[in-house]
Design an enzyme around this catalytic site. Structure first.
Site, PDB file in Angstrom:
ATOM      1  N   HIS A   1       5.099   3.662   9.697  1.00 45.20           N
ATOM      2  CA  HIS A   1       5.342   4.899   8.905  1.00 45.20           C
ATOM      3  C   HIS A   1       4.587   6.281   9.551  1.00 45.20           C
ATOM      4  O   HIS A   1       3.412   6.254   9.748  1.00 45.20           O
ATOM      5  CB  HIS A   1       4.492   4.672   7.381  1.00 45.20           C
ATOM      6  CG  HIS A   1       5.635   3.773   6.706  1.00 45.20           C
ATOM      7  ND1 HIS A   1       5.363   3.842   5.292  1.00 45.20           N
ATOM      8  CD2 HIS A   1       6.518   2.926   6.960  1.00 45.20           C
ATOM      9  CE1 HIS A   1       6.146   2.836   4.700  1.00 45.20           C
ATOM     10  NE2 HIS A   1       7.026   2.333   5.624  1.00 45.20           N
TER      11      HIS A   1
ATOM     12  N   TYR B   1       2.612   8.681  -3.370  1.00 46.95           N
ATOM     13  CA  TYR B   1       1.434   8.716  -4.262  1.00 46.95           C
ATOM     14  C   TYR B   1       2.060   9.685  -5.259  1.00 46.95           C
ATOM     15  O   TYR B   1       2.038  10.924  -4.926  1.00 46.95           O
ATOM     16  CB  TYR B   1       0.365   9.104  -3.421  1.00 46.95           C
ATOM     17  CG  TYR B   1      -0.298   8.140  -2.339  1.00 46.95           C
ATOM     18  CD1 TYR B   1      -1.202   7.221  -2.923  1.00 46.95           C
ATOM     19  CD2 TYR B   1       0.183   7.746  -1.122  1.00 46.95           C
ATOM     20  CE1 TYR B   1      -1.761   6.289  -1.954  1.00 46.95           C
ATOM     21  CE2 TYR B   1      -0.340   6.716  -0.288  1.00 46.95           C
ATOM     22  CZ  TYR B   1      -1.347   6.168  -0.995  1.00 46.95           C
ATOM     23  OH  TYR B   1      -2.005   5.305   0.114  1.00 46.95           O
TER      24      TYR B   1
ATOM     25  N   PRO C   1      -8.769   1.787  -4.124  1.00 46.55           N
ATOM     26  CA  PRO C   1      -7.675   1.205  -3.060  1.00 46.55           C
ATOM     27  C   PRO C   1      -6.754   2.560  -2.739  1.00 46.55           C
ATOM     28  O   PRO C   1      -5.934   2.529  -1.851  1.00 46.55           O
ATOM     29  CB  PRO C   1      -6.593   0.461  -4.022  1.00 46.55           C
ATOM     30  CG  PRO C   1      -7.161   0.519  -5.316  1.00 46.55           C
ATOM     31  CD  PRO C   1      -8.452   1.100  -5.153  1.00 46.55           C
TER      32      PRO C   1
ATOM     33  N   LYS D   1      -8.240   2.132   2.388  1.00 44.51           N
ATOM     34  CA  LYS D   1      -9.241   1.953   3.469  1.00 44.51           C
ATOM     35  C   LYS D   1      -9.932   0.517   3.444  1.00 44.51           C
ATOM     36  O   LYS D   1     -10.690   0.556   4.752  1.00 44.51           O
ATOM     37  CB  LYS D   1     -10.161   3.101   3.551  1.00 44.51           C
ATOM     38  CG  LYS D   1      -9.892   4.271   3.674  1.00 44.51           C
ATOM     39  CD  LYS D   1      -9.629   4.774   5.029  1.00 44.51           C
ATOM     40  CE  LYS D   1      -8.837   6.094   5.262  1.00 44.51           C
ATOM     41  NZ  LYS D   1      -7.565   5.718   6.043  1.00 44.51           N
TER      42      LYS D   1
ATOM     43  N   TYR E   1      -6.440   9.631   6.680  1.00 43.31           N
ATOM     44  CA  TYR E   1      -5.243   8.453   6.148  1.00 43.31           C
ATOM     45  C   TYR E   1      -4.946   7.581   7.401  1.00 43.31           C
ATOM     46  O   TYR E   1      -4.972   6.410   7.290  1.00 43.31           O
ATOM     47  CB  TYR E   1      -4.010   9.125   5.609  1.00 43.31           C
ATOM     48  CG  TYR E   1      -3.242   8.068   4.743  1.00 43.31           C
ATOM     49  CD1 TYR E   1      -3.367   7.886   3.454  1.00 43.31           C
ATOM     50  CD2 TYR E   1      -2.540   7.274   5.377  1.00 43.31           C
ATOM     51  CE1 TYR E   1      -2.871   6.944   2.617  1.00 43.31           C
ATOM     52  CE2 TYR E   1      -1.647   6.228   4.840  1.00 43.31           C
ATOM     53  CZ  TYR E   1      -1.933   6.095   3.253  1.00 43.31           C
ATOM     54  OH  TYR E   1      -1.390   5.124   2.766  1.00 43.31           O
TER      55      TYR E   1
HETATM   56  C1  PHB Z   1      -0.321  -1.687  -1.058  1.00 47.37           C
HETATM   57  O1  PHB Z   1       0.638  -1.671  -0.430  1.00 47.37           O
HETATM   58  O2  PHB Z   1      -1.002  -2.617  -1.768  1.00 47.37           O
HETATM   59  C2  PHB Z   1      -1.297  -0.313  -0.943  1.00 47.37           C
HETATM   60  C3  PHB Z   1      -0.698   0.945  -0.157  1.00 47.37           C
HETATM   61  C4  PHB Z   1      -1.472   1.949  -0.281  1.00 47.37           C
HETATM   62  C5  PHB Z   1      -2.696   2.066  -1.106  1.00 47.37           C
HETATM   63  C6  PHB Z   1      -3.160   0.955  -1.574  1.00 47.37           C
HETATM   64  C7  PHB Z   1      -2.332  -0.257  -1.586  1.00 47.37           C
HETATM   65  O3  PHB Z   1      -3.250   3.193  -0.912  1.00 47.37           O
END
Ligand code: PHB
Ligand code: APR
Length: 394
Positions: free
Chosen positions: A73, A201, A293, A297, A384
């Protein structure tokens, strides 16, 4: 009593990666894991690998399936105020992230360790770490109903949050730092195509939402929920409806729904225990620190801790250079705190806190700034995709 050079408690990413990197330096280790292999390999966890994690897996010879099945990505989308803005990781940092489930990475590492003759004792819970201030630390553990001991030169506590390694240390030698967030994440895993090629997000007045994925046919979605919420309160339809409400129209229209493979609620917390070394006992991964989450990280910190610890142990054991071990805790904690800061910032920016219109306006202003400012995007993107490992332990 069985003996090994490095006794490792926990067969998660931290313990596995440590054992793997040590074996490449000719150092023997034994992993003790309280769960069965099936349980460990089925556990559903996060799924975003930083560039440094990807590079390390590749360079150390366990990146083959990741490169075949993982999704690169180059950016991420942020939704707010019915807008969808993209942050271009490649343009801002020249780096990318890899979507590859922790579950898959764990399977690859277990397979590789066992194929290389490594020892993992499953269904073997550690009970305590003894004598870690001496040069002969021991791990007491249980196996097939019997109490046993593993004699070690060094012990690595990679046993996740609330592990026995940290509990073996007298409280007065540990300093802890904690922030608990007043909400959780309700997550669903479903065999439906993801809403977008990249993650979204979303900051929405009804609460945060995240659209993630495991593959082109398997999606992982999360919505912010109350801490006392329960999965029994949520039908699949109710989840999909709420997810759609929190996304900008163009994304909401693209949501494909389907039956859950899994649904769970996770609380959000930031936690650090310092230091990471107590004599010849070293902590790595969730055993010493937890991040919410939001920044993806947790897994990556477990891997970078393992990298630092393997490097420092190898310098000590193979080259009689003890100074990297002396600096392990400080070097690791510097990177840990950078991730604690980033995941805290991202959590505060994206979630709905109790009705506070002022805070919400600030969030929207910051997201608007992020969407216009290359400088702000560069800062977000470099965190990130992951800050670099400090190979010099400076
Ligand atoms: C996930 O795909 O489980 C996931 C992705 C990004 C995050 C947290 C969890 O920030
Ligand atoms: N004895 C043996 N094993 C134990 C014990 C014990 N007393 N206590 C815990 N364990 C095992 C757990 O069963 C688990 O397999 O230690 C392992 C710890 O693994 P993780 O929880 O995956 O922690 P870590 O390797 O640090 O990786 C951190 O995992 O929790 C996620 O989001 C987190 O992505 C992050 C990553």
């Amino acid at each position: 009593m069985q003996r090994t050079q490095v006794g490792i408690i926990g067969c998660g990413p931290a313990g596995l990666m440590l054992s793997h990197l040590l074996s490449r330096q000719g150092i023997e280790s034994v992993i003790l894991e309280r769960q069965t292999r099936d349980y460990v390999e089925a556990r559903i966890r996060a799924g975003i690998l930083e560039q440094g994690t990807v590079d390390l897996l590749r360079e150390s010879g366990v990146g083959e399936r990741m490169d075949r099945e993982g999704l690169v990505h180059d950016g991420v989308n942020m939704a707010f105020a019915n807008r969808l803005e993209r942050i271009d990781f490649q343009a801002r940092t020249g780096k990318a992230v890899m979507v590859y489930g922790q579950t898959e990475m764990t399977r690859d590492l277990i397979e590789s360790r066992l194929a290389a003759g490594g020892e993992i004792k499953f269904s073997a819970p550690a009970l305590a770490v003894e004598d870690f201030d001496t040069s002969h630390p021991r791990i007491t553990y249980e196996e097939a109903g019997q109490r046993k001991e593993l004699g070690c030169d060094f012990v690595a506590g990679c046993d996740g949050s609330h592990g026995v390694a940290l509990q073996s240390v007298p409280e007065e030698r540990i300093t802890t730092f904690e922030r608990v967030y007043p909400f959780g994440w309700l997550g669903i895993l479903a065999d439906v195509p993801p809403v977008d090629d990249e993650l979204i997000y979303a900051n929405h007045e009804r609460g945060f939402a995240l659209c993630s994925m495991r593959s082109p046919t398997r999606s992982r979605y999360y919505i912010q929920c109350a801490l006392d919420d329960n999965v029994d309160n949520w039908s699949d339809d109710a989840f999909w409806d709420e997810l759609r409400r929190r996304l900008p129209e163009q994304a909401a229209d693209n949501v494909t729904t389907g039956p859950r493979l899994e649904m769970s609620i996770a609380p959000l917390r930031s936690f650090v225990a310092e230091p990471l070394r107590f004599g010849n006992l070293f902590l790595a991964g969730d055993a010493a620190h937890i991040v919410p989450p939001t920044g993806a990280k947790g897994l990556n910190l477990a891997v970078s801790d393992a990298y630092y610890l393997a490097t420092a142990l190898a310098a000590h054991i193979n080259d009689d250079q003890g100074d990297l071990l002396d600096r392990y805790s400080d070097t690791c904690l510097r990177r840990v705190w950078a991730a604690i800061r980033f995941s805290w910032w991202y959590t505060i920016l994206m979630h709905r806190f109790d009705d506070d219109p002022f805070s919400h306006r600030l969030q929207v202003a910051e997201l608007d700034y992020l969407s216009r400012s290359e400088a702000a995007q560069t800062s977000m993107a470099e965190n990130y995709v992951g800050l670099p490992f400090d190979a010099t332990f400076a």
